[in-house]
Design a protein around this motif. Sequence first.
Motif, short mmCIF file in Angstrom:
data_model
loop_
_atom_site.label_atom_id
_atom_site.label_comp_id
_atom_site.label_asym_id
_atom_site.label_seq_id
_atom_site.Cartn_x
_atom_site.Cartn_y
_atom_site.Cartn_z
N LEU A 108 13.25 -2.51 21.99
CA LEU A 108 14.26 -3.26 21.44
C LEU A 108 14.96 -2.74 20.77
O LEU A 108 16.41 -2.70 20.95
CB LEU A 108 13.03 -4.25 20.83
CG LEU A 108 13.18 -5.32 20.45
CD1 LEU A 108 14.53 -6.39 21.38
CD2 LEU A 108 13.23 -6.79 19.11
N LEU A 109 14.74 -1.34 19.83
CA LEU A 109 16.08 -1.79 18.77
C LEU A 109 17.33 -0.90 19.66
O LEU A 109 18.14 -1.24 18.85
CB LEU A 109 15.66 -0.60 17.30
CG LEU A 109 14.11 -1.69 17.03
CD1 LEU A 109 13.90 -0.50 15.33
CD2 LEU A 109 14.15 -2.56 16.21
N LEU A 112 19.53 -3.80 20.91
CA LEU A 112 19.89 -4.89 20.08
C LEU A 112 20.81 -4.97 19.49
O LEU A 112 21.95 -6.08 19.46
CB LEU A 112 18.62 -4.85 18.46
CG LEU A 112 18.54 -6.12 18.02
CD1 LEU A 112 17.83 -7.39 18.73
CD2 LEU A 112 17.47 -5.91 16.20
N ARG A 116 23.16 -8.70 18.93
CA ARG A 116 24.34 -8.89 18.44
C ARG A 116 25.89 -8.43 19.05
O ARG A 116 26.12 -9.97 18.65
CB ARG A 116 24.49 -8.18 17.31
CG ARG A 116 25.07 -8.31 16.45
CD ARG A 116 24.82 -8.87 15.54
NE ARG A 116 25.25 -9.53 14.50
CZ ARG A 116 25.02 -10.95 13.56
NH1 ARG A 116 24.84 -11.52 13.79
NH2 ARG A 116 26.20 -10.88 12.26
N VAL A 126 13.81 -9.08 12.55
CA VAL A 126 13.02 -8.31 13.38
C VAL A 126 11.84 -7.60 12.12
O VAL A 126 11.98 -6.84 11.63
CB VAL A 126 13.68 -7.44 13.85
CG1 VAL A 126 12.02 -6.36 14.89
CG2 VAL A 126 14.51 -7.83 14.89
#
Length: 289
Positions: A108-109, A112, A116, A126
Amino acid sequence: MIRPYLPLNNLRAFEAAARHLSFTNAAIELRVTPAALSQQVKALEDRLGFPLFSRLPRGLALTDEGRAMLPVLTRSFDEIALLLERLAGSTEAVLSVGVVGTFAVAWLLPRLDGFRAAHPEIDVRVSTNNNRVDIAEEGLDFAIRFGDGAWHGTEAERVMAAPVSPLCAPAIAARLSKPEDLLGETLLRSYRVDDWACWFAAAGLKAPVLRGPMFDSSQLMADAAIEGLGVALVPHGLFAAELDGGRLVRPFAIEADIGAYWLSRLKSKPLSPEMEAFRAWLLAEIASA
């Protein structure tokens, strides 16, 4: 339309208790005592003329009337909160997502920023966990979890398969030519006690008695494997960078299906526009990967 008197405090008390199915947790959220919250709910029931909860020996259950009221009240209170935020000058909607640590770090990171960029109006918050999460108590819109999707009170959507395989440092991999060779190695364990048994069954072998170190995160287990502490059984697809870089080796192609990653939310919480946007983005990113 002529509106009847609306006991807003009592309605708010019921809505919180219904989401949590707990007077105690709802009282914590609203910063009142459980006794005061229980009295507010009882006053609402008396006014309406029917019960909203069935009081059970071990908790609460919503009546049919309570189930009908909950989504309407949750949506209404959410819309009121959103309106007040906008009137106060906030241009961002907040989306709170709890994520199991391995998925957060490995998948995910790194992506991300893409969400955005596509949705600058949504403020994503998160938090990570070790797969033990209370969506209602933590005020989450979504929780991304690993398992079978069967979590009480939640709606879960399977978003990513996550078969597991043994991974280890190159020095250990050099000693492994067949699955039986793992019986002489330190096998790192997760809190899910049957993981290695499932993998050995897929390999046609009986699992040994395990005595290796135990971890509450596949990410930590993989890190331990990189340090040469043993062999980790983890979702190998999430460790492509470590495999490509040579820090980890996958000695055998055999894999076991012990669970998947799921996007979960409370059944009582309707999808907001922000939640819809995040869900659509997540599914599209996973499909493209």
